[in-house]
Scaffold this motif. Structure first.
Motif, PDB file in Angstrom:
ATOM      1  N   GLY A 140      20.355 -18.018  11.069  1.00 15.34           N
ATOM      2  CA  GLY A 140      20.552 -19.074  11.669  1.00 15.34           C
ATOM      3  C   GLY A 140      21.789 -19.863  11.437  1.00 15.34           C
ATOM      4  N   TYR A 141      22.085 -21.005  12.195  1.00 16.21           N
ATOM      5  CA  TYR A 141      23.405 -21.695  12.269  1.00 16.21           C
ATOM      6  C   TYR A 141      23.603 -22.644  11.028  1.00 16.21           C
ATOM      7  CZ  TYR A 141      27.271 -24.268  14.494  1.00 16.21           C
ATOM      8  OH  TYR A 141      28.314 -24.904  14.719  1.00 16.21           O
ATOM      9  N   HIS A 142      24.498 -22.618  10.239  1.00 14.26           N
ATOM     10  CA  HIS A 142      24.538 -23.456   9.419  1.00 14.26           C
ATOM     11  C   HIS A 142      25.558 -25.089   9.798  1.00 14.26           C
ATOM     12  CE1 HIS A 142      23.591 -21.135   5.919  1.00 14.26           C
ATOM     13  NE2 HIS A 142      23.782 -20.136   6.771  1.00 14.26           N
ATOM     14  N   GLY A 143      25.729 -24.888  10.979  1.00 17.27           N
ATOM     15  CA  GLY A 143      26.405 -26.366  11.300  1.00 17.27           C
ATOM     16  C   GLY A 143      27.872 -26.273  11.455  1.00 17.27           C
ATOM     17  N   PRO A 144      28.618 -27.095  11.884  1.00 16.12           N
ATOM     18  CA  PRO A 144      30.208 -27.132  11.768  1.00 16.12           C
ATOM     19  C   PRO A 144      30.709 -27.217  10.742  1.00 16.12           C
ATOM     20  CG  PRO A 144      29.242 -29.665  12.165  1.00 16.12           C
ATOM     21  CD  PRO A 144      27.879 -28.527  12.053  1.00 16.12           C
ATOM     22  N   GLU A 145      31.858 -26.774  10.396  1.00 18.89           N
ATOM     23  CA  GLU A 145      32.744 -26.460   9.366  1.00 18.89           C
ATOM     24  C   GLU A 145      33.070 -27.967   8.776  1.00 18.89           C
ATOM     25  OE1 GLU A 145      36.015 -23.906   9.697  1.00 18.89           O
ATOM     26  OE2 GLU A 145      34.995 -22.410  10.476  1.00 18.89           O
ATOM     27  N   ALA A 146      33.433 -28.778   9.770  1.00 23.69           N
ATOM     28  CA  ALA A 146      33.756 -30.285   9.396  1.00 23.69           C
ATOM     29  C   ALA A 146      33.688 -31.105  10.589  1.00 23.69           C
ATOM     30  CB  ALA A 146      35.402 -30.082   9.121  1.00 23.69           C
TER      31      ALA A 146
ATOM     32  N   ARG B 189      19.982 -21.159  15.803  1.00 22.00           N
ATOM     33  CA  ARG B 189      18.761 -21.942  15.484  1.00 22.00           C
ATOM     34  C   ARG B 189      19.270 -22.359  14.144  1.00 22.00           C
ATOM     35  NH1 ARG B 189      13.908 -18.238  15.997  1.00 22.00           N
ATOM     36  NH2 ARG B 189      12.773 -19.844  14.923  1.00 22.00           N
ATOM     37  N   ARG B 190      18.915 -23.805  13.846  1.00 19.84           N
ATOM     38  CA  ARG B 190      19.549 -24.241  12.529  1.00 19.84           C
ATOM     39  C   ARG B 190      18.997 -23.403  11.189  1.00 19.84           C
ATOM     40  NH1 ARG B 190      23.747 -27.917  12.587  1.00 19.84           N
ATOM     41  NH2 ARG B 190      24.010 -28.674  14.450  1.00 19.84           N
ATOM     42  N   PHE B 191      19.765 -23.131  10.341  1.00 14.73           N
ATOM     43  CA  PHE B 191      19.414 -22.532   9.180  1.00 14.73           C
ATOM     44  C   PHE B 191      18.826 -23.490   8.293  1.00 14.73           C
ATOM     45  CE2 PHE B 191      20.201 -22.006   4.583  1.00 14.73           C
ATOM     46  CZ  PHE B 191      19.693 -20.752   4.490  1.00 14.73           C
ATOM     47  N   ARG B 192      17.535 -23.556   7.827  1.00 14.04           N
ATOM     48  CA  ARG B 192      16.544 -24.023   6.802  1.00 14.04           C
ATOM     49  C   ARG B 192      16.690 -23.489   5.557  1.00 14.04           C
ATOM     50  NH1 ARG B 192      17.153 -28.314  10.075  1.00 14.04           N
ATOM     51  NH2 ARG B 192      15.937 -28.145  12.231  1.00 14.04           N
ATOM     52  N   SER B 193      16.359 -22.149   5.293  1.00 11.45           N
ATOM     53  CA  SER B 193      16.355 -21.433   4.239  1.00 11.45           C
ATOM     54  C   SER B 193      16.545 -20.119   4.683  1.00 11.45           C
ATOM     55  CB  SER B 193      15.123 -21.805   3.243  1.00 11.45           C
ATOM     56  OG  SER B 193      14.067 -21.001   3.877  1.00 11.45           O
ATOM     57  N   GLU B 194      16.886 -19.221   3.422  1.00 10.37           N
ATOM     58  CA  GLU B 194      16.897 -17.847   3.915  1.00 10.37           C
ATOM     59  C   GLU B 194      15.579 -17.327   4.723  1.00 10.37           C
ATOM     60  OE1 GLU B 194      15.021 -18.081  -0.408  1.00 10.37           O
ATOM     61  OE2 GLU B 194      16.586 -19.111   0.902  1.00 10.37           O
ATOM     62  N   ASN B 195      14.469 -17.861   4.488  1.00  9.64           N
ATOM     63  CA  ASN B 195      13.418 -17.448   5.312  1.00  9.64           C
ATOM     64  C   ASN B 195      13.032 -18.431   6.402  1.00  9.64           C
ATOM     65  OD1 ASN B 195      13.107 -15.094   3.722  1.00  9.64           O
ATOM     66  ND2 ASN B 195      12.285 -16.383   1.959  1.00  9.64           N
ATOM     67  N   ALA B 196      14.051 -19.492   6.852  1.00  9.48           N
ATOM     68  CA  ALA B 196      13.008 -20.441   7.794  1.00  9.48           C
ATOM     69  C   ALA B 196      14.275 -20.849   8.687  1.00  9.48           C
ATOM     70  CB  ALA B 196      12.493 -21.327   7.141  1.00  9.48           C
ATOM     71  N   ARG B 197      14.072 -20.708   9.929  1.00 11.94           N
ATOM     72  CA  ARG B 197      15.184 -21.484  10.802  1.00 11.94           C
ATOM     73  C   ARG B 197      14.484 -22.493  11.698  1.00 11.94           C
ATOM     74  NH1 ARG B 197      17.268 -16.487  14.513  1.00 11.94           N
ATOM     75  NH2 ARG B 197      14.988 -16.005  14.233  1.00 11.94           N
TER      76      ARG B 197
ATOM     77  N   VAL C 149      25.734 -28.506  18.966  1.00 17.58           N
ATOM     78  CA  VAL C 149      27.211 -28.849  18.721  1.00 17.58           C
ATOM     79  C   VAL C 149      27.026 -30.315  19.376  1.00 17.58           C
ATOM     80  CG1 VAL C 149      28.254 -26.763  18.918  1.00 17.58           C
ATOM     81  CG2 VAL C 149      28.065 -28.101  21.000  1.00 17.58           C
ATOM     82  N   ALA C 150      27.854 -31.046  18.654  1.00 15.56           N
ATOM     83  CA  ALA C 150      28.251 -32.701  18.818  1.00 15.56           C
ATOM     84  C   ALA C 150      29.786 -32.947  18.874  1.00 15.56           C
ATOM     85  CB  ALA C 150      27.498 -33.401  17.812  1.00 15.56           C
ATOM     86  N   VAL C 151      30.099 -33.996  19.706  1.00 13.45           N
ATOM     87  CA  VAL C 151      31.298 -34.040  19.802  1.00 13.45           C
ATOM     88  C   VAL C 151      32.133 -34.390  18.310  1.00 13.45           C
ATOM     89  CG1 VAL C 151      32.835 -36.266  20.452  1.00 13.45           C
ATOM     90  CG2 VAL C 151      31.106 -35.440  21.970  1.00 13.45           C
TER      91      VAL C 151
ATOM     92  N   LEU D   2      29.396 -19.756  20.936  1.00 10.21           N
ATOM     93  CA  LEU D   2      29.349 -20.391  19.544  1.00 10.21           C
ATOM     94  C   LEU D   2      29.366 -19.257  18.303  1.00 10.21           C
ATOM     95  CD1 LEU D   2      29.536 -23.021  17.739  1.00 10.21           C
ATOM     96  CD2 LEU D   2      26.849 -22.795  18.084  1.00 10.21           C
ATOM     97  N   ALA D   3      30.108 -19.309  17.564  1.00  7.49           N
ATOM     98  CA  ALA D   3      30.090 -18.328  16.311  1.00  7.49           C
ATOM     99  C   ALA D   3      30.344 -19.230  15.031  1.00  7.49           C
ATOM    100  CB  ALA D   3      31.147 -17.341  16.494  1.00  7.49           C
ATOM    101  N   GLN D   4      30.318 -18.846  13.729  1.00  8.96           N
ATOM    102  CA  GLN D   4      30.646 -19.346  12.407  1.00  8.96           C
ATOM    103  C   GLN D   4      30.900 -18.168  11.705  1.00  8.96           C
ATOM    104  OE1 GLN D   4      27.288 -21.336  11.064  1.00  8.96           O
ATOM    105  NE2 GLN D   4      26.430 -19.722   9.855  1.00  8.96           N
ATOM    106  N   VAL D   5      31.910 -18.288  10.454  1.00 11.22           N
ATOM    107  CA  VAL D   5      32.083 -17.585   9.456  1.00 11.22           C
ATOM    108  C   VAL D   5      30.673 -17.569   8.669  1.00 11.22           C
ATOM    109  CG1 VAL D   5      33.464 -17.009   7.573  1.00 11.22           C
ATOM    110  CG2 VAL D   5      34.518 -18.454   9.645  1.00 11.22           C
ATOM    111  N   PRO D   6      30.318 -16.056   8.540  1.00 12.82           N
ATOM    112  CA  PRO D   6      29.236 -15.977   7.682  1.00 12.82           C
ATOM    113  C   PRO D   6      29.153 -16.447   6.371  1.00 12.82           C
ATOM    114  CG  PRO D   6      29.464 -13.996   9.126  1.00 12.82           C
ATOM    115  CD  PRO D   6      30.871 -14.864   9.167  1.00 12.82           C
ATOM    116  N   LYS D   7      27.953 -17.115   6.039  1.00 11.00           N
ATOM    117  CA  LYS D   7      27.811 -17.679   4.671  1.00 11.00           C
ATOM    118  C   LYS D   7      27.462 -16.512   3.723  1.00 11.00           C
ATOM    119  CE  LYS D   7      28.397 -21.956   6.024  1.00 11.00           C
ATOM    120  NZ  LYS D   7      29.462 -22.596   5.518  1.00 11.00           N
ATOM    121  N   VAL D   8      27.201 -15.288   4.110  1.00 11.91           N
ATOM    122  CA  VAL D   8      26.790 -14.197   3.191  1.00 11.91           C
ATOM    123  C   VAL D   8      28.054 -13.470   3.012  1.00 11.91           C
ATOM    124  CG1 VAL D   8      26.194 -12.837   5.011  1.00 11.91           C
ATOM    125  CG2 VAL D   8      25.044 -12.499   2.932  1.00 11.91           C
ATOM    126  N   GLY D   9      28.002 -12.726   1.649  1.00 10.18           N
ATOM    127  CA  GLY D   9      29.218 -12.091   1.508  1.00 10.18           C
ATOM    128  C   GLY D   9      29.032 -10.706   1.787  1.00 10.18           C
ATOM    129  N   GLY D  10      30.085  -9.788   1.615  1.00  9.45           N
ATOM    130  CA  GLY D  10      29.697  -8.196   1.849  1.00  9.45           C
ATOM    131  C   GLY D  10      30.974  -7.712   1.523  1.00  9.45           C
TER     132      GLY D  10
END
Length: 800
Positions: free
Chosen positions: A314-320, A380-388, A399-401, A417-425
């Motif tokens: 899921g998507y964590h939302g905007p950076e700022a 789809r919005r990130f809710r938890s590691e097991n839910a969106r 997205v919003a203005v 639309l993309a995002q920098v992943p919150k997970v590391g690797g």
């Protein structure tokens, strides 16, 4: 009358000479010896290169070594003469006219507002003195200038001046300035550019074409007028140069391979070796072991895998967020975007408008792109590691203005639309022959996070640790045919009772070690270590290079409860890849100074690869200058044990927990999946005899990855994508069976030698154990202990 008329001027002249002599005598001790000029070192930045010479990074001030006077175009010299010292070739270091003008200025204003310095005096000041405007400093400057003129030729003085003078933006010397402002050599400069550079030394900040272009143009045109007046350029050159547009641009190193984590590793190593000051000024050229093609493949595979995880969760939302976007100019928005980290392949943008059908995104410099529902539907919005959250039905659900977001361009040219992943690797690849680091990716992007997970993240290796445990068992006399108990195990502990379990919660009873490793059965390996002793296993596992403190002193060690970095795990697996030798990972191949003289060259200990794999007899391996196959790396384990483990790790891919890797269609690859409790770490460690690679996925805060994120899911996909590129041009390697091994036909059920071809297979056993295939503490097979009928889907066994 004549005598009386001459007496007073003569007396004044004598008194002046005496006074001057007294001043000279008093200041002489403070005049530095000019012999130090021959010891001046011209600074250059530290440069890091890949093995093929591709520039990876540049660190330090922008300085270059001196250029010889005959390498400087005569017209460029004349530009500086026009700007700074038109009588340079006729005076003896002191320009009386200039000094008189400066003295009159002092008399009028009471302050030293003008220096009246010649080029020779500027050399004296720049090499030896400060820029303070005092009478004492000026007198010492004059005395130094006389000394310089007496000792050096005009060309030598000019060379010192043009190679030392400051041009702004940390550029010292005319060659550095030409590269910084125009990305050109001195011979490529135009007349206008020469005049612009000549105008900088007087006031590098005020006359700078980048920060103050109008003032810089005025200074340039003034110098062009003087060059024209002195006859250095004709009417046509003057007209063309004075009407030429400003073309200066900020210097950026021509980086050919962006590998921030590796470049930083090399930088730290050089600073440790040479010290903070010398590392950045000696012009060191550091050549690494990095394969440019493999590094690009490593970055691409890791980023693809982390983006895929991101889409699954899921998507964590905007950076700022930016308030009142509509009221801001493009310049204001550009400034906001410039504050965000640059992430390769994921440009940052600001949402200008958004509706149910479309959003307009500003990417800077007047560039905009539209996003439609198809480009945001994944978010789809990130809710938890097991839910969106639910799938977006409108663009405004995603997205919003005012949102600061990332975009990614797909292969067909569309933006989404993309995002920098919150997970590391991390992904690291070594040459098993000598430990050379061929590729290393410590995260999604160095620009986003400087934390290098490949070398600094200490994580539990999970089931990727089991091959080392089984190698310890083989050393004790067990064989791949020996039976181990995949059955319930309990052990009292300080916190209660420790009850390890298998991934599917079931038991297979007595099974062969080959099956236990291939299927990654937790209880089987725990029971085995309990029989052979923790201390013996720990001591043997240290042969692979693991530090004692990273291996727990209890049975949980068998399940990978210790802590290792991806680089350490790759070193361990390289022992299986190269036939039993322990190699030491290294990054720097050699270091040269600014003149190309070799200051350091790695001399790694090498495995005997010709002892392990059949090489193409028609191909000769070319070694670097000074390198050889000797000295030999230490033999960590018996090559016969390496052969047995290699065979079983190949089965992991053929029929075990990593069957996805069969898509590579290679018979010479081997590896092991690994997952820790609650899927906090996802691993795959594998190799082909010429390349070891380890992939890891996890969160920096050690929180769970979520359901289904096993070693065979997140990490294995990254490893496959990387190895698909890495192995494309490598022929299939054939392993040589070590001496001292004999084929024994064993029963698939009992593990004992059998003449029957039904329900059996050939195992290669060390000669001394050919008659005791079940090992020193045999587990006997009985038909009552047959594996129960499978009740869970096969997929559960393939997750670990």
């Amino acid at each position: 009358m004549v005598k009386a008329g001459l007496a007073i001027p003569f007396d004044l002249a004598v008194l002046g000479a005496v006074a001057a002599a007294v001043v000279v005598q008093a200041l002489e001790p403070e005049v530095p010896p000019i012999e130090a000029l021959t010891e001046i070192e011209f600074e250059e930045p530290l440069r890091i290169f890949a093995a093929n010479g591709a520039l990876m990074a540049e660190f330090g001030v922008q300085r270059r070594r001196a250029v010889a006077i005959d390498e400087i175009p005569p017209l460029l010299i004349e530009a500086f003469i026009s700007a700074e010292d038109s009588r340079f070739f006729t005076h003896d270091g002191i320009d009386a006219i200039g000094l008189t003008r400066a003295a009159l200025s002092v008399a009028k204003s009471g302050e030293a507002t003008q220096g009246g310095s010649t080029i020779t005096m500027q050399v004296a000041r720049n090499f030896f003195l400060t820029r303070e405007k005092t009478i004492k400093r000026k007198l010492i400057e004059i005395m130094l200038a006389w000394k310089l003129e007496a000792r050096l030729s005009k060309d030598e003085i000019l060379s010192l001046y043009l190679n030392k003078i400051f041009f702004g933006h940390r550029a010292y010397g005319v060659a550095a300035a030409a590269e910084f402002y125009y990305q050109k050599s001195l011979a490529q400069l135009t007349v206008a550019e020469m005049a612009m550079l000549a105008g900088l030394p007087k006031a590098p900040s005020a006359n700078n074409p980048l920060s103050n272009p109008e003032r810089a143009r005025e200074r340039r045109d003034y110098i062009l007028e003087r060059m024209h007046r002195f006859g250095y350029i004709d009417d046509t050159d003057f007209l063309l140069a004075s009407t030429a547009p400003l073309s200066a641009q900020r210097y950026l190193p021509a980086i050919e391979l962006r590998a921030g984590y590796l470049a930083e590793m090399a930088r730290q190593a050089v600073v440790e070796r040479y010290g903070q000051e010398d590392a950045y000024r000696l012009g060191l050229r550091v050549y690494t072991t990095v394969d440019a093609g493999l590094q690009r493949a490593s970055d691409a595979a890791l980023r693809k895998g982390l983006r895929a995880y991101n889409r699954r969760h899921g998507y964590h939302g905007p950076e700022a967020r930016v308030e009142h976007v509509g009221a801001k100019t493009d310049e204001a928005l550009d400034a906001l975007l410039a504050e965000r980290p640059r992430v390769p392949g994921l440009p940052v943008g600001i949402v200008l408008s958004a509706s149910a059908a479309r959003a307009e995104v500003y990417l800077g410099q007047g560039e905009t792109h539209d996003l439609e529902l198809a480009q945001v539907k994944w978010a789809r919005r990130f809710r938890s590691e097991n839910a969106r959250g639910r799938t977006p039905r409108r663009v405004t659900d995603a997205v919003a203005v005012g949102d600061v977001i990332r975009l990614r361009q797909t292969e067909d040219g569309a933006w989404r639309l993309a995002q920098v992943p919150k997970v590391g690797g991390a992904l690291v690849a070594l040459a098993p022959e000598d430990g050379a680091i061929r590729a290393l990716s410590g995260g999604y992007a160095f620009e986003w996070s400087k934390f290098n997970r490949a070398v600094d993240a200490k994580r539990q290796p999970g089931s990727t640790f089991k091959p080392f445990v089984y190698a310890a068992a083989l050393d004790k006399g067990y064989t791949p045919a020996s039976l181990v108990r995949d059955e319930r195990f309990e052990l009292p502990s300080a916190g209660g009772v420790w009850r390890p379990k298998n991934a599917d919660g079931k038991f297979m009873g007595p099974i062969r070690i080959r099956v236990a490793l291939t299927k990654s059965r937790n209880l089987a390996v725990v029971n085995l270590v309990d029989r052979m002793s923790v201390d013996d296993a720990r001591e043997y596992i240290q042969h692979f290079g693991f530090a004692p403190e990273t291996i727990p002193r209890d049975l949980s060690m068998a399940l990978g409860s210790g802590s290792v970095t991806p680089l350490e795990l790759a070193r361990g697996f390289s022992v299986f890849a190269n036939g039993g030798y322990r190699v030491q990972p290294y990054l720097i191949e050699r270091i040269e100074d600014a003149q190309g003289q070799r200051l350091f060259e790695a001399q790694p200990l090498r495995a005997c690869m010709t002892c392990w794999i059949d090489a193409d007899v028609d191909s000769a391996r070319v070694l670097p200058i000074g390198a050889s196959d000797d000295p030999r790396a230490p033999l960590a384990i018996d090559p016969r044990i390496a052969y047995n483990i290699d065979s079983m790790l190949k089965d992991v891919i053929r029929s075990g927990t990593a069957t996805r890797a069969r898509r590579l269609k290679r018979e010479d690859i081997a590896g092991k999946t690994g997952t820790t409790n609650e899927s906090r770490d996802s691993w795959f460690a594998g190799y082909q005899p010429q390349l070891t690679a380890v992939a890891w996925v996890g969160r920096d805060d050690n929180s769970p990855l979520g359901r289904g994120e096993w070693g065979g899911t997140a990490a294995l996909g990254i490893w496959i994508d990387f190895m698909e590129e890495a192995l494309a041009d490598l022929p299939v390697a054939t392993i040589k069976r070590p001496e001292g091994m004999v084929p024994v036909r064993i029963s698939l059920h009992s593990g004992e030698a059998t003449p029957s071809r039904s329900g059996s297979r050939i195992e290669y056993i060390r000669d001394e154990y050919r008659l005791m295939t079940l090992g020193p503490d045999p587990v006997r097979y009985s038909r009552q202990e047959e594996t129960p009928r499978r009740t869970a889907p096969r997929m559960l066994d393939e997750l670990f």
